[in-house]
Design an enzyme around this catalytic site. Structure first.
Site, PDB file in Angstrom:
ATOM      1  N   THR A  10       0.589  -1.200  -0.016  1.00  0.00           N
ATOM      2  CA  THR A  10      -0.007   0.123   0.044  1.00  0.00           C
ATOM      3  C   THR A  10       0.978   1.214  -0.154  1.00  0.00           C
ATOM      4  OG1 THR A  10      -1.748   1.264   0.929  1.00  0.00           O
ATOM      5  CG2 THR A  10      -0.360   0.345   2.408  1.00  0.00           C
ATOM      6  N   LYS A  15      -4.077   3.213   6.252  1.00  0.00           N
ATOM      7  CA  LYS A  15      -4.480   1.719   6.109  1.00  0.00           C
ATOM      8  C   LYS A  15      -3.458   0.881   6.715  1.00  0.00           C
ATOM      9  CE  LYS A  15      -7.028   1.170   1.785  1.00  0.00           C
ATOM     10  NZ  LYS A  15      -6.843   0.763   0.460  1.00  0.00           N
ATOM     11  N   ASP A  71      26.809   2.482  -2.693  1.00  0.00           N
ATOM     12  CA  ASP A  71      26.975   3.965  -3.027  1.00  0.00           C
ATOM     13  C   ASP A  71      28.401   4.093  -3.611  1.00  0.00           C
ATOM     14  OD1 ASP A  71      26.251   6.631  -2.784  1.00  0.00           O
ATOM     15  OD2 ASP A  71      27.176   7.006  -0.913  1.00  0.00           O
ATOM     16  N   THR A  72      28.315   5.161  -4.635  1.00  0.00           N
ATOM     17  CA  THR A  72      29.415   5.277  -5.528  1.00  0.00           C
ATOM     18  C   THR A  72      29.767   6.638  -5.793  1.00  0.00           C
ATOM     19  OG1 THR A  72      28.720   3.048  -6.841  1.00  0.00           O
ATOM     20  CG2 THR A  72      30.011   4.999  -8.069  1.00  0.00           C
ATOM     21  N   PHE A 151      25.871   4.910 -17.228  1.00  0.00           N
ATOM     22  CA  PHE A 151      25.022   6.050 -16.936  1.00  0.00           C
ATOM     23  C   PHE A 151      25.964   6.999 -15.862  1.00  0.00           C
ATOM     24  CE2 PHE A 151      24.710   4.471 -12.501  1.00  0.00           C
ATOM     25  CZ  PHE A 151      24.953   2.995 -12.818  1.00  0.00           C
ATOM     26  N   GLY A 152      25.408   7.655 -15.481  1.00  0.00           N
ATOM     27  CA  GLY A 152      26.165   8.895 -14.646  1.00  0.00           C
ATOM     28  C   GLY A 152      27.215   9.623 -15.256  1.00  0.00           C
ATOM     29  N   LYS A 174      32.044  -3.551 -19.381  1.00  0.00           N
ATOM     30  CA  LYS A 174      32.058  -2.427 -18.213  1.00  0.00           C
ATOM     31  C   LYS A 174      32.010  -3.261 -16.819  1.00  0.00           C
ATOM     32  CE  LYS A 174      29.559   0.988 -15.575  1.00  0.00           C
ATOM     33  NZ  LYS A 174      28.389   1.877 -15.281  1.00  0.00           N
ATOM     34  N   ARG A 180      31.643  -1.081  -9.443  1.00  0.00           N
ATOM     35  CA  ARG A 180      30.504  -1.922  -9.052  1.00  0.00           C
ATOM     36  C   ARG A 180      30.783  -3.404  -9.170  1.00  0.00           C
ATOM     37  NH1 ARG A 180      27.132   1.109 -11.140  1.00  0.00           N
ATOM     38  NH2 ARG A 180      27.210   2.333  -9.310  1.00  0.00           N
TER      39      ARG A 180
END
Lengths: 192, 192
Positions: A10, A15, A71-72, A151-152, A174, A180
């Site tokens: 929800t 609720k 976290d990068t 990305f980034g 990559k 990562r």
């Protein structure tokens, strides 16, 4: 005996309150309505480790299964490690990658020392213990964005010994060398 | 062998894609970034049962633990069962309770037959089977909102034989007789 977990799907906090009042003796009612922010936990810590742990804990609290969080940061030598923990919000809270890269290139205009590294910290929380895994990718900052993958900051980052930006690598290439990918491989090694 | 579930706490769909590429062989990576909408699944079905099932399935897919979801409607006899499945969005998509009640009182102005009932359908999905539990509360619609407890249409709903609105009940009193309380009791009975 520990109560079984039950997820209540929800977005309605009132609720949720009722369901907890009614079922709370029998179940631990999980819901992501408990998260401080719907999609992302605010990164209030001053280190990658701190923010990754904050998120892994918050998401575990909300779903009740083992959680990882990432976290990068991009650490640029000539900028004393900036943008670092602020990488995603370098040009403003909206986290726009184009604006972040434009700001970085502007700050580095005329600089010849362009060494930088990506650093990822993965926090893993299994409900009892928080563990950390780290991965780095060394390289340098280019003079303009190139490539459309990733990305980034990927379009302005050239891994050491490469003349392609990370955004010109395939996903597979990559992941094989990235900060990562390395952090996650540490994590997999830890589990086995 | 089934892969273990691991929740990845992120709002970043591109990070999620990378993590799945890297860890997908070993784990089923869960994330609520997969939900169609961050906090609430869009209720596209034409029945309470349909919407409750839609949500229980979507949240299960996202968290991987047994899920319940609730859809509740207010059915007014003189309005042929309206607002029913549209109760939360009666006066518009933003789901404003004050506006919904104002619209309902306006539609019912001058009507002397004010019978209504709340109906809650709980869908429970354990990963294999979807089960439904239903609860009703009969009553009538008052002429103006009263009370500050509860939520939604509670301030204009008088349970049968009561001269207080549901919003003038304590949480404990409401839960003991309410549509939602009854549906959840059915569910608890089913599990034991």
């Amino acid at each position: 005996m520990e109560k079984p977990s039950l997820f209540f799907g929800t977005g309605n906090a009132k609720k949720l309150k009722e369901i907890r009042e009614i079922l709370g003796d029998r179940f631990t009612i999980k819901s992501f309505t408990d998260l401080p922010s719907p999609l992302e936990v605010e990164e209030t810590e001053s280190t990658l480790e701190g923010n990754a742990a904050l998120k892994a804990q918050a998401f575990f609290d909300c779903v009740g299964i083992p959680c990882i969080s990432d976290d990068t940061g991009l650490e640029v030598e000539a900028l004393d490690g900036a943008p670092g923990v602020f990488s995603a919000r370098y040009a403003g809270p909206e986290g726009d990658a184009q604006a972040n890269m434009a700001k970085l290139l502007h700050e580095m205009a005329g600089l010849s020392i362009r060494k930088a590294k990506f650093r990822t910290v993965i926090a893993y929380y299994d409900g009892k213990k928080m563990s950390f895994f780290e991965g780095e990718l060394k390289g340098s900052i280019g003079h303009e964005p190139r490539g459309t993958n990733g990305f980034g900051y990927d379009p302005v980052f050239l891994p050491e010994g490469e003349n392609r930006t990370l955004a010109e690598f395939t996903a597979e290439e990559k992941n094989a060398i990235s900060h990562r990918g390395r952090a996650l491989n540490q994590f997999v090694g830890f589990l086995s």
